[in-house]
Design an enzyme around this catalytic site. Structure first.
Site, PDB file in Angstrom:
ATOM      1  N   GLU A 274      32.998  78.776  35.660  1.00 18.86           N
ATOM      2  CA  GLU A 274      33.779  79.728  36.463  1.00 18.86           C
ATOM      3  C   GLU A 274      34.465  79.056  37.641  1.00 18.86           C
ATOM      4  O   GLU A 274      35.591  79.396  38.002  1.00 18.86           O
ATOM      5  CB  GLU A 274      32.878  80.854  36.965  1.00 18.86           C
ATOM      6  CG  GLU A 274      32.181  81.642  35.880  1.00 18.86           C
ATOM      7  CD  GLU A 274      33.132  82.182  34.848  1.00 18.86           C
ATOM      8  OE1 GLU A 274      34.304  82.447  35.163  1.00 18.86           O
ATOM      9  OE2 GLU A 274      32.717  82.314  33.693  1.00 18.86           O
TER      10      GLU A 274
ATOM     11  N   GLU B 170      40.481  78.345  28.928  1.00 14.99           N
ATOM     12  CA  GLU B 170      39.087  78.329  28.475  1.00 14.99           C
ATOM     13  C   GLU B 170      38.628  76.979  27.937  1.00 14.99           C
ATOM     14  O   GLU B 170      37.491  76.583  28.152  1.00 14.99           O
ATOM     15  CB  GLU B 170      38.878  79.431  27.423  1.00 14.99           C
ATOM     16  CG  GLU B 170      39.161  80.836  27.947  1.00 14.99           C
ATOM     17  CD  GLU B 170      38.314  81.193  29.160  1.00 14.99           C
ATOM     18  OE1 GLU B 170      37.373  80.449  29.494  1.00 14.99           O
ATOM     19  OE2 GLU B 170      38.613  82.225  29.793  1.00 14.99           O
TER      20      GLU B 170
HETATM   21 ZN   LIG Z   1      36.276  80.983  30.957  1.00 17.25          ZN
END
Ligand SMILES: [Zn+2]
Length: 1022
Positions: A498, A520
């Site tokens: 994060e 991601e």
């Molecule tokens: Zn992520």
């Protein structure tokens, strides 16, 4: 976001779970990964009714039901099923399971899977209305539809061509005809008027500059009202403003142009695309400024997205309510009207009215609190100092309490419900270290004055990287002082992911969801990279290795997709949150980093990329260009050229090695698991093939590189070289076949000295040989030959990989009720791994690697009901219960111990009671997994129903519950029935395409392996 599959406990398989999916919509508890790879095997139609014909068929090689190939092109456009659904099915699909069947058959000397190509159909098994036993054959109707489609396309082309006034050139139609423009077909708004926009993506003519939001949530009524003031600039002349809004009841709308008067306007709504619009009689002109003010009311969401209400029970048994947000990817529009696409960045000023006794949080620090005449208090937050995408906006109304620390110019705080405050220290410490690391690594300071990490009791994803206000599940943020290193590994990994998003995603954002991997894949890669430096004792290397194996397992299926792929519907946006964007994305970044000359080129390239595009939006090419431009050596490598082959096509290569004296030949082909295992694809990759040999195989300096860009390539080596091991430490995203001689040489070398290769290389051999067995390139005997070295293995990665693969086969046989084979398989595993199992301890263990090893070995031993293991587990459980919680079960063994305990009536009831009172979420989840692993079908049904209801067991845990139930023999059919019966309620709770739904479908369908079950699944979804 972090789709939290990874931290689902310590079962054998979950050890391998890809860790965090951090959109961290870390979604669910998961056993998921386990299932994703488990065989789908089913012989009987129900728990109690065997289906004799299928059983018989299984023993008749010529009549065994065939496993048609999955054709994604055909299924991709099936109505009702989103690609996601199809992909979910496909991931554990025939191909894989079929191969499991075959592998197990080979293992056990059976021939029932002797399939001939004549038995196979090459079309989709999911085609609608397929005849029995060939769900996959194209129907006459499909053919007719295809022909009609072609005719229509041809006709439209001709019509366009002959449009008056339109001159076609290579560049297309130069000038649209002024008198007969091609008008899009506009849909009707809810009020019957034509809605002035007909596409999913918003027009670019208007861009928001800033939002002023005021929200009045009523937590008791679960409703809220709001006012959104949007300041905008006109980029191109236009007579409409189109933006997003979902389930908002607009009560008043005014519009003001430049310095003019604000006037009331009518807001049109087109619900299917969640769009709002205002039409104007005269064009707004490029360069003008305007302000749209919208007052509205809405319900707080009862699912896990938008502005949603939640509650928990405090230590005194009182129900406490709260409201939180989850906007990624498409849900900011449920909280306020906005331009809800990542490229419409703006600043935000947020005000929230709350009752006394509550506190609020948002992205920015609080500027002031003002009492209101109605007794409420208005909290106003500073205007965001950065432009951000709507999906990163967040706010929370709750009674949470923080602990805080200053790091550089940032106040870092961890919030939890008050009674769990003592579990927040580790998170604060870890977040502080990681923030310092990233500030220095990226050479760009985190831009906000504060960074909050908040544990929310009811949260579906694993975590969500909202700028300055990262939200987590309790399991991914809170750990007790006594928690095991493995539990800390989960928390540290999610935090690392994060925090990396604060740069990758927040500061620089993908232009559209097709490049989600830029967010991601990068955050996933950075989480492993940062932890290896910041917290090396967590030993995340093995975790990342298993993540790469699992990513390949999924990407080998025909249902996979390219890393960067087209996204045209909201379901497809949801579907992008999958292992390709996260784990494959991270894997190819590792491959790139390790293949660039100079150890700083990768870092310098991404620093350049972050600086160049700070505050902006990018696509994949922007990243490759930045990395190519940074030259630190004379060996200039065109990164774009190499990496495009990995991001623009699905799948990955198989590299086959053949040797003739001093000449080694490499060939590449697509490793695609179809029913025929025959490669039809002409895909080629630009592969940095690395290799070591018997004279130098361990140190990084031993590594040599051969760039394989074409179908085949030749390399000269000294004749004296005994063997080559390719893909050094498995940093490349490809599988290697060494040929019979090559494998034999490697197996000989390992049997003489295990330490002749790194443990990553040994694990990679184990993974690759099982994959090749599925692919039909090596015999299962050869797999067993390699595994003969295992009793001498000391490291966790090769053992856990071997156990995972064998467990798949065992589960397959078990569900087929092949009792003779099951017994032989059990005996093979226990004899082969017996000495390793016996040497494991049951006390506290500090080393993460040893924890991984023993939880895998003991998990397997106890699941096979090995006497020593189950006795020891029962003893530990008894001590734990008798001590009233003062004696501890080591965290990495809790899953094993609870699962054994749950098999008895008394143990199950005790666990249920403990689950109800447990406050530590990680432990609570392991209890829940144990409850769902019982073989008592009445209890399984109760667990499923209770999870859906959401009172005793939180609904956020339903995907974990379903995947656990599906794993067992007793419940997988019940679970499938449960999914079908409750489908509508499930997709109310979890959006179609979401990671949760992917998990649920995969868990159930991955257990099937008969035509009868395939037909059932086809019938249900298509
Ligand atoms: Zn992520």
């Amino acid at each position: 976001m972090c789709d939290n599959h990874f931290y689902s406990g310590t079962s054998l398989l979950s050890r391998f779970l890809p860790f965090l999916r951090i959109f961290c919509l870390i979604s669910l508890p998961l056993c998921v990964a386990e299932h994703a790879n488990l065989p789908r095997n089913m012989i009987e139609n129900s728990m109690f009714e065997e289906e004799p014909d299928v059983v018989d068929l299984a023993k008749d090689s010529t009549a065994f039901p065939t496993f048609p190939a999955l054709d994604p092109d055909e299924v991709a456009y099936e109505p009702r099923s989103s690609r996601l659904l199809v992909r979910g099915l496909g991931e554990n699909d025939m191909d894989e399971d079929e191969e499991d069947c075959e592998s197990s058959a080979r293992l056990l000397g059976m021939s029932f899977m002797n399939r001939s190509s004549a038995h196979r159909s090459s079309s989709s098994p999911y085609a609608r209305q397929a005849p029995p036993r060939s769900c996959s054959r194209p129907s006459a109707r499909t053919m007719v539809v295809c022909v009609l489609f072609l005719v229509i396309v041809a006709s439209m082309t001709m019509v366009l061509y002959f449009l008056p006034g339109c001159t076609f050139t290579k560049a297309g139609c130069r000038k649209p005809n002024k008198t007969t423009p091609i008008q899009p077909v506009y849909p009707n708004s809810t009020n019957g008027e034509l809605f002035p926009w007909a596409e999913l993506r918003l027009p670019y003519s208007i861009h928001p500059i800033s939002y002023d939001l005021t929200l009045n949530p009523d937590l008791d009524d679960t409703t809220f009202t709001g006012q959104t003031v949007i300041n905008m600039t006109v980029l191109h002349n236009t007579n409409r403003i189109v933006l997003h809004g979902a389930n908002l009841n607009i009560t008043k709308a005014t519009f003001k142009l430049d310095d003019g008067e604000a006037k009331e306007v009518t807001v049109l709504e087109y619900k299917p695309r969640q769009q709002l619009a205002v039409k104007f009689s005269e064009d707004l002109k490029a360069g003008q400024y305007c302000v749209l003010t919208l007052d509205y009311s809405a319900n707080l969401s009862h699912t896990y997205d938008g502005f949603y209400n939640s509650s928990y029970t405090d230590k005194d048994g009182n129900k406490r309510v709260l409201a939180a947000t989850q906007f990624e990817p498409l849900y900011a529009r449920k909280a306020f009207p906005c331009f809800d696409e990542p490229s419409f960045k703006a600043t935000f000023l947020i005000k929230i009215n709350r009752k006394q006794g509550y506190m609020t949080l948002s992205n920015m620090p609080k500027a002031k609190s003002t009492p209101l005449p109605n007794g409420l208090v208005q909290d106003e937050f500073e205007k965001t100092s950065v432009k951000m995408s709507t999906y990163l906006v967040a706010f929370i109304v709750s009674n949470f309490t923080p602990i805080s620390r200053n790091i550089s110019n940032t106040l870092v705080s961890v919030y939890s419900v008050p009674e769990k405050k003592e579990h927040t220290d580790y998170a604060l410490d870890t977040a502080s270290k990681l923030l310092e690391f990233y500030n220095s690594f990226f050479e760009i300071e985190y831009p906000l004055k504060k960074l909050d990490l908040v544990a929310i009791p009811d949260f579906l994803a694993g975590a969500m990287e909202n700028w300055g206000l990262i939200t987590f599940r309790e399991t991914t943020l809170l750990v007790g002082k006594e928690s095991s290193q493995l539990e800390k590994q989960v928390v540290a990994s999610v935090i690392a992911h994060e925090l990396a998003h604060q740069w990758f995603g927040n500061l620089v954002t993908m232009r559209w969801w097709n490049d989600l991997w830029l967010n991601e894949g990068f955050a996933t890669y950075m989480q492993y990279m940062s932890l290896q430096t910041v917290l090396p004792q967590l030993d995340t290397g093995n975790l990342f290795l298993s993540v790469r194996f699992r990513a390949m397992d999924k990407d080998a299926l025909n249902s996979s997709h390219a890393v960067s792929t087209e996204v045209n519907t909201s379901e497809q946006v949801e579907e992008m949150f999958d292992s390709v964007s996260y784990e494959k994305g991270a894997s190819i970044l590792l491959m790139l980093n390790t293949s660039l000359p100079g150890d700083q080129q990768f870092r310098k390239g991404i620093i350049e990329y972050l600086k160049q595009f700070s505050g902006a939006n990018t696509d994949t090419n922007d990243l490759w260009n930045s990395l190519t431009e940074v030259e630190v050596s004379t060996h200039h490598q065109n990164v774009s050229e190499m990496m495009n082959s990995w991001t623009s096509q699905k799948g990955f290569p198989l590299v086959t090695v053949s040797r003739n004296g001093d000449e080694v030949n490499f060939t590449q082909e697509h490793f695609l698991l179809t029913s025929e295992n025959a490669t039809h694809s002409s895909s080629l990759w630009n592969i940095p093939v690395t290799y070591v040999n018997d004279s130098c195989s361990l140190a990084p300096e031993c590594r040599q590189v051969f760039n394989l860009k074409t179908k085949s390539g030749t390399l000269k080596i000294p004749e004296s070289v005994k063997w080559l091991k390719l893909n050094y430490r498995n940093t490349g995203f490809y599988i290697v076949h060494y040929g019979n001689e090559g494998w034999t040489a490697l197996i000989d070398a390992l049997s003489k000295n295990v330490s002749v290769l790194t443990h990553e290389d040994r694990a990679s051999l184990v993974h690759n040989i099982f994959a090749l067995s599925r692919f039909g390139r090596v015999s299962f005997q050869q797999v067993l030959n390699l595994l003969n070295y295992i009793p001498g293995e000391t490291e966790s990665a090769p053992v856990t990989e071997a156990l995972l693969q064998l467990n798949r086969i065992y589960r397959l046989l078990d569900k087929r009720q092949e009792s003779g084979l099951v017994a032989r398989m059990k005996s093979y595993i226990l004899s082969h791994f017996g000495s390793l199992m016996k040497s494991q301890t049951w006390g506290e263990e500090k080393s993460v690697s040893k924890q991984e090893l023993r939880s895998a070995l003991l998990g397997m031993a106890c699941s096979l009901k090995e006497e020593n293991c189950t006795q020891q587990a029962k003893l530990l459980f008894k001590q734990y219960v008798d001590s009233n919680g003062t004696s501890r079960i080591p965290g990495d063994l809790q899953h094993v111990v609870f699962s054994v305990a749950a098999q008895s009536d008394e143990g199950w009831t005790t666990l249920l009671n403990m689950h109800a009172h447990a406050t530590y979420d990680a432990e609570k989840r392991k209890m829940l997994q144990a409850l769902a692993s019982t073989e008592d079908t009445r209890r399984l049904v109760w667990v499923l129903k209770t999870s859906l209801k959401g009172d005793i067991i939180q609904t956020q845990e339903l995907p974990l519950v379903i995947s656990t139930v599906c794993n067992g023999f007793a419940g997988y059919l019940f679970a499938w029935d449960f999914i079908q019966e409750n489908w509508d309620r499930l997709i109310e709770k979890f959006p179609v395409g979401s990671f949760a739904i992917q998990t649920i479908i995969k868990s159930a369908t991955s257990q099937f392996s008969t035509q009868a079950h395939l037909n059932q699944v086809c019938f249900f979804f298509f």
